[in-house]
Motif scaffolding. Structure first.
Motif, PDB file in Angstrom:
ATOM      1  N   THR A 326       0.776  -1.168   0.087  1.00 16.66           N
ATOM      2  CA  THR A 326      -0.127  -0.072  -0.049  1.00 16.66           C
ATOM      3  C   THR A 326       0.826   1.323   0.064  1.00 16.66           C
ATOM      4  O   THR A 326       0.499   2.123  -0.570  1.00 16.66           O
ATOM      5  CB  THR A 326      -0.790   0.002   1.175  1.00 16.66           C
ATOM      6  OG1 THR A 326      -1.773  -1.205   0.940  1.00 16.66           O
ATOM      7  CG2 THR A 326      -1.707   1.225   1.205  1.00 16.66           C
ATOM      8  N   PHE A 330       0.651   3.908  -2.971  1.00 12.08           N
ATOM      9  CA  PHE A 330       0.205   5.190  -2.812  1.00 12.08           C
ATOM     10  C   PHE A 330       1.281   6.124  -3.308  1.00 12.08           C
ATOM     11  O   PHE A 330       1.052   7.161  -3.813  1.00 12.08           O
ATOM     12  CB  PHE A 330      -0.293   5.454  -1.555  1.00 12.08           C
ATOM     13  CG  PHE A 330      -0.638   6.954  -1.400  1.00 12.08           C
ATOM     14  CD1 PHE A 330      -2.194   6.962  -1.410  1.00 12.08           C
ATOM     15  CD2 PHE A 330      -0.020   7.708  -0.761  1.00 12.08           C
ATOM     16  CE1 PHE A 330      -2.651   8.141  -1.471  1.00 12.08           C
ATOM     17  CE2 PHE A 330      -0.704   9.254  -0.657  1.00 12.08           C
ATOM     18  CZ  PHE A 330      -2.033   9.340  -1.112  1.00 12.08           C
ATOM     19  N   PHE A 371      -2.414  10.004   4.598  1.00 12.32           N
ATOM     20  CA  PHE A 371      -3.506   9.807   3.388  1.00 12.32           C
ATOM     21  C   PHE A 371      -4.038   8.450   3.939  1.00 12.32           C
ATOM     22  O   PHE A 371      -3.255   7.471   3.877  1.00 12.32           O
ATOM     23  CB  PHE A 371      -2.853   9.781   2.025  1.00 12.32           C
ATOM     24  CG  PHE A 371      -2.292  11.108   1.454  1.00 12.32           C
ATOM     25  CD1 PHE A 371      -3.315  11.922   0.792  1.00 12.32           C
ATOM     26  CD2 PHE A 371      -0.922  11.482   1.651  1.00 12.32           C
ATOM     27  CE1 PHE A 371      -2.557  13.202   0.610  1.00 12.32           C
ATOM     28  CE2 PHE A 371      -0.577  12.622   1.396  1.00 12.32           C
ATOM     29  CZ  PHE A 371      -1.366  13.467   0.740  1.00 12.32           C
ATOM     30  N   VAL A 372      -5.323   8.300   4.030  1.00 11.10           N
ATOM     31  CA  VAL A 372      -5.975   7.251   4.587  1.00 11.10           C
ATOM     32  C   VAL A 372      -6.862   6.603   3.465  1.00 11.10           C
ATOM     33  O   VAL A 372      -7.737   7.051   2.966  1.00 11.10           O
ATOM     34  CB  VAL A 372      -6.962   7.595   5.783  1.00 11.10           C
ATOM     35  CG1 VAL A 372      -7.655   6.437   6.373  1.00 11.10           C
ATOM     36  CG2 VAL A 372      -5.821   8.126   6.850  1.00 11.10           C
ATOM     37  N   MET A 373      -6.544   5.363   3.231  1.00  6.39           N
ATOM     38  CA  MET A 373      -7.473   4.748   2.286  1.00  6.39           C
ATOM     39  C   MET A 373      -8.860   4.420   2.831  1.00  6.39           C
ATOM     40  O   MET A 373      -9.169   4.078   3.968  1.00  6.39           O
ATOM     41  CB  MET A 373      -6.986   3.187   1.733  1.00  6.39           C
ATOM     42  CG  MET A 373      -5.551   3.466   1.297  1.00  6.39           C
ATOM     43  SD  MET A 373      -5.169   4.056  -0.252  1.00  6.39           S
ATOM     44  CE  MET A 373      -3.738   3.982  -0.580  1.00  6.39           C
ATOM     45  N   PRO A 387     -12.337   3.904   6.879  1.00  7.46           N
ATOM     46  CA  PRO A 387     -10.999   3.769   6.793  1.00  7.46           C
ATOM     47  C   PRO A 387     -10.983   2.302   6.491  1.00  7.46           C
ATOM     48  O   PRO A 387     -11.590   1.277   7.320  1.00  7.46           O
ATOM     49  CB  PRO A 387     -10.327   4.303   7.911  1.00  7.46           C
ATOM     50  CG  PRO A 387     -11.404   4.298   9.174  1.00  7.46           C
ATOM     51  CD  PRO A 387     -12.799   4.326   8.244  1.00  7.46           C
ATOM     52  N   SER A 388      -9.838   1.963   5.744  1.00  2.00           N
ATOM     53  CA  SER A 388      -9.599   0.378   5.286  1.00  2.00           C
ATOM     54  C   SER A 388      -9.064  -0.331   6.655  1.00  2.00           C
ATOM     55  O   SER A 388      -9.435  -1.475   7.046  1.00  2.00           O
ATOM     56  CB  SER A 388      -8.844   0.091   4.253  1.00  2.00           C
ATOM     57  OG  SER A 388      -7.210   0.880   4.567  1.00  2.00           O
ATOM     58  N   SER A 397      -5.705  -3.313   0.373  1.00  2.00           N
ATOM     59  CA  SER A 397      -6.162  -1.893   0.780  1.00  2.00           C
ATOM     60  C   SER A 397      -6.483  -1.031  -0.293  1.00  2.00           C
ATOM     61  O   SER A 397      -7.186  -0.195  -0.527  1.00  2.00           O
ATOM     62  CB  SER A 397      -5.295  -1.446   1.785  1.00  2.00           C
ATOM     63  OG  SER A 397      -5.130  -1.983   2.952  1.00  2.00           O
ATOM     64  N   ALA A 401     -10.332  -0.038  -1.805  1.00  2.00           N
ATOM     65  CA  ALA A 401     -10.491   1.272  -1.436  1.00  2.00           C
ATOM     66  C   ALA A 401     -11.228   1.927  -2.851  1.00  2.00           C
ATOM     67  O   ALA A 401     -10.803   1.586  -3.938  1.00  2.00           O
ATOM     68  CB  ALA A 401      -9.431   1.824  -1.100  1.00  2.00           C
ATOM     69  N   PHE A 404      -8.916   8.041  -1.251  1.00  2.00           N
ATOM     70  CA  PHE A 404      -8.254   8.426  -0.035  1.00  2.00           C
ATOM     71  C   PHE A 404      -8.663   9.675   0.471  1.00  2.00           C
ATOM     72  O   PHE A 404      -9.081  10.793  -0.378  1.00  2.00           O
ATOM     73  CB  PHE A 404      -6.748   8.232  -0.183  1.00  2.00           C
ATOM     74  CG  PHE A 404      -6.305   9.299  -1.206  1.00  2.00           C
ATOM     75  CD1 PHE A 404      -5.941  10.552  -0.820  1.00  2.00           C
ATOM     76  CD2 PHE A 404      -6.323   8.876  -2.487  1.00  2.00           C
ATOM     77  CE1 PHE A 404      -5.399  11.445  -1.752  1.00  2.00           C
ATOM     78  CE2 PHE A 404      -5.836   9.861  -3.501  1.00  2.00           C
ATOM     79  CZ  PHE A 404      -5.118  11.094  -2.878  1.00  2.00           C
ATOM     80  N   ARG A 406      -7.404  12.980   3.313  1.00  2.00           N
ATOM     81  CA  ARG A 406      -5.996  13.606   3.672  1.00  2.00           C
ATOM     82  C   ARG A 406      -6.212  13.984   4.917  1.00  2.00           C
ATOM     83  O   ARG A 406      -7.151  14.932   5.483  1.00  2.00           O
ATOM     84  CB  ARG A 406      -5.498  14.644   2.612  1.00  2.00           C
ATOM     85  CG  ARG A 406      -4.382  15.478   3.166  1.00  2.00           C
ATOM     86  CD  ARG A 406      -4.058  16.349   2.124  1.00  2.00           C
ATOM     87  NE  ARG A 406      -2.978  17.369   2.669  1.00  2.00           N
ATOM     88  CZ  ARG A 406      -2.069  17.817   1.751  1.00  2.00           C
ATOM     89  NH1 ARG A 406      -2.061  17.688   0.609  1.00  2.00           N
ATOM     90  NH2 ARG A 406      -1.048  18.596   2.464  1.00  2.00           N
TER      91      ARG A 406
END
Length: 649
Positions: A326, A330, A371-373, A387-388, A397, A401, A404, A406
């Motif tokens: 991941t 990313f 940064f969140v998937m 969130p994943s 992930s 997803a 994402f 931020r």
């Protein structure tokens, strides 16, 4: 007096590995400043091979399209002045010329006053004619004449030469991405070859002693090389030609030789896994020997992606991605794709964005942009972003997803209920047909397979029974799988339902203690005796489950106040518990019988629990929900569940 010990070379490398952590924006600016402006490399490309390429120069039309005046319908080429008086009641008679103009047939006889020539759609309009009448508006009059019952205006059903494309006009401009429509335009002008920006050749190297290529058997502590395949595919998706070199062991001499050879024949070099032992310590030192200016950034205030390394060696970009899939993907999409697309002459990606609300608090690390998937589901008041929660090492992930969000470097969390912007991985939101949020079970796939085969999309998010109930009460899902025991009523699940929820019986599954079959400490014991024995043995390490899981509630009831070694190891699935025991990272834990059997573990039954579904009543009539309920009740699903070791409800 003893001499103070001096740090060795390895210690120095450890200390300077992340000497200067740059912000994402600063690292990007430095990297692009070292690479651009640069002359794009061009090459001629045949029409059949140009799909997806960027035109290197403007293309001018060498001919008119159409190259002659042509008929748009089947009918007769006529002089419009001859039909000025034609009506439904006053027919005009015209003599037929003795030729038929089909496509590809050049006319030889002119259309004189009082005559007409039979013509097919696409046929060249003959000399003297200035209109075409449809065959439906005529009728035969003898063997060599027709009668016309409608007037014709000049130019009727005629496409004039150059009306589509005029000779000398700019057909396509430099930078245009060649798709199927552009290929049609080029073909219409007879252009068989055009100058395009050559796809950058990008060498891909995976690093690590533990890597095995797909198709080969795994030995203990080895993993399959996923980054090589993923990165190569992402390069092709963004205009590059990926050249997969292979996986190189964590050896400085071998790694440097592979990097040098790759740079000789490519325009860019991308490595992954450059932060493991050996390779992580030497890769940036190797870069300093490969060309100027060398290292641009080593360490970016980004999560995931801190270990990212950016360099330019003799005008060629060199990138070392983090090893976790991941993180690697990313950072590649966020920071490397813009550079790759620019080198390929492609425009920047235009990412779609939507606003969604986060249902749970998301913790973050101060000082690093995170940064969140997330996976998107439809709530009562709009989109919900879950969130994943799988971490940077999870393969799924990125694939599962939708986009994402931020979290700014100055924030240590994103509170539950925050409305935030989500950047999508696809041009449109892919809201699933069925959303299942709650407890994880391998039996779910056996029920939802029929929905997938029917073309429905199903999203299953594992947050535990309590988390699933909370999501159902907020109407964020269709169904919440739960297995919660109420001590007061000594019953499962029903006491936990609230208003607007209905219980759908699922199946029964046996929970119990798992251990390795050769571990004699558990021989002949009941579940309660096994736990007491394990707690009394300091060398017996447990593996727990995550808070909110029904299994965790059972474990805590057995343990009481005891907190043995391993208690705070809290994976989120039954498979993870079984894997920890099978791989000797723990000695015991609690999971379900089918999973214990799949991992060839010993199993001591504790209790048959009820794995049921809390159905959101307001969503009951949805097509996908009805399909799930039908699938759950089907003989096929029941037989599959029984074969997998689950009992009927």
């Amino acid at each position: 007096m003893a001499k103070a010990s001096l740090p060795n070379a390895r210690d120095s490398r450890d200390q300077d590995q992340f000497l200067t952590i740059l912000s994402r924006d600063e690292a990007t600016a430095r990297f692009e400043a070292a690479l651009f402006p640069r002359q794009l490399t061009t090459e001629p490309r045949r029409l059949a091979d140009a799909l997806g390429c960027a035109l290197a120069r403007d293309v001018l039309a060498p001919i008119d399209v159409p190259p002659f005046d042509r008929a748009n319908v089947d009918g007769f080429a006529v002089r419009s002045v001859d039909l000025a008086s034609a009506t439904e009641t006053t027919l005009v008679r015209l003599m037929l010329n003795d030729e038929v103009i089909a496509c590809g047939v050049a006319p030889v006889r002119p259309v004189l006053s009082g005559t007409a020539t039979s013509i097919a759609t696409g046929g060249p309009v003959p000399r003297g004619a200035d209109a075409v009448v449809m065959v439906e508006h005529t009728q035969p009059s003898g063997t060599r004449a027709i009668e016309v019952r409608r007037a014709a205006s000049p130019g009727q059903f005629v496409s004039y030469a150059g009306s589509d494309i005029a000779r000398g006009e700019a057909l396509l401009h430099a930078g245009t991405i060649i798709g199927s429509r552009e290929i049609g335009m080029l073909a219409a002008c007879g252009i068989a070859e055009m100058p395009v920006v050559r796809r950058p050749r990008v060498a891909v190297i995976s690093t690590g002693d533990e890597l095995v290529q797909p198709g080969e058997p795994l030995r203990p502590a080895e993993i399959y090389d996923t980054n090589g395949a993923i990165v190569a595919a992402a390069i092709r998706e963004n205009g590059g030609d990926a050249i997969f070199v292979g996986a190189v062991p964590d050896d400085e001499e071998q790694l440097e030789a592979a990097m040098r050879k790759a740079l000789e024949t490519s325009d860019m070099l991308v490595l992954s896994g450059g932060t493991s032992k050996g390779a992580g310590d030497v890769s940036h030192h190797i870069i300093s020997r490969l060309g100027k200016p060398g290292l641009i950034a080593h360490g970016v205030a980004l999560k995931p992606g801190k270990p990212l390394c950016l360099a330019v060696c003799n005008h060629k970009p060199v990138v070392i991605l983090p090893g976790f899939p991941t993180s690697a993907m990313f950072t590649f999409h966020d920071m490397i794709v813009p550079v790759l697309r620019r080198m390929a002459g492609l425009p920047p990606r235009s990412d779609a964005k939507v606003t969604a609300k986060v249902p749970v608090r998301i913790a973050s690390e101060l000082g690093r942009t995170e940064f969140v998937m997330v996976s998107l589901v439809e709530g009562e008041a709009g989109l919900i972003a879950y969130p994943s929660g799988k971490g940077s090492g999870a393969i799924t992930s990125f694939a599962q997803a939708d986009g994402f969000l931020r979290i700014d470097a100055l924030a240590d969390q994103m509170p539950a209920g925050t409305a935030t912007e989500v950047t999508l991985f696809t041009p449109h939101v892919r809201v699933p047909d069925l959303v299942i949020i709650g407890s994880h079970c391998t039996g779910l796939d056996l029920v939802t397979t029929s929905l997938a085969h029917a073309g429905m999309t199903v999203r299953s998010i594992a947050v535990g029974s309590l988390g699933g109930l909370a999501a159902a009460k907020r109407s964020e899902c269709d169904l919440a799988p739960i297995h919660l025991f109420d001590e007061k009523t000594e019953s499962y699940n029903t006491p936990f339902l609230g208003a607007g929820l209905e219980l759908v019986p699922g199946w029964r599954r046996m929970q119990g203690i798992v251990f390795r079959r050769d571990d004699r400490r558990f021989d002949g014991l009941s579940a309660q005796e096994a736990v007491r024995t394990a707690v009394a043995d300091p060398a017996c390490i447990m593996v727990n489950r995550n808070q909110g899981a029904g299994t965790r509630i059972l474990i805590d009831r057995l343990l009481g106040e005891a907190r043995p070694d391993g208690y705070w190891n809290q994976p989120r699935s039954h498979n993870a518990v079984a894997a920890a025991v099978a791989q000797h990272r723990a000695d015991w834990g609690m999971t379900i019988a089918p999973v214990a059997d799949a991992y060839h573990l010993g199993f001591i039954p504790l209790a048959e629990e009820h794995y049921d579904f809390a159905l959101v009543v307001a969503r009951k009539d949805r097509l996908a929900v009805q399909a799930f309920l039908a699938g759950l009740a089907s003989q096929e699903a029941r037989a599959a569940l029984e074969k997998a070791g689950f009992g009927p409800a």
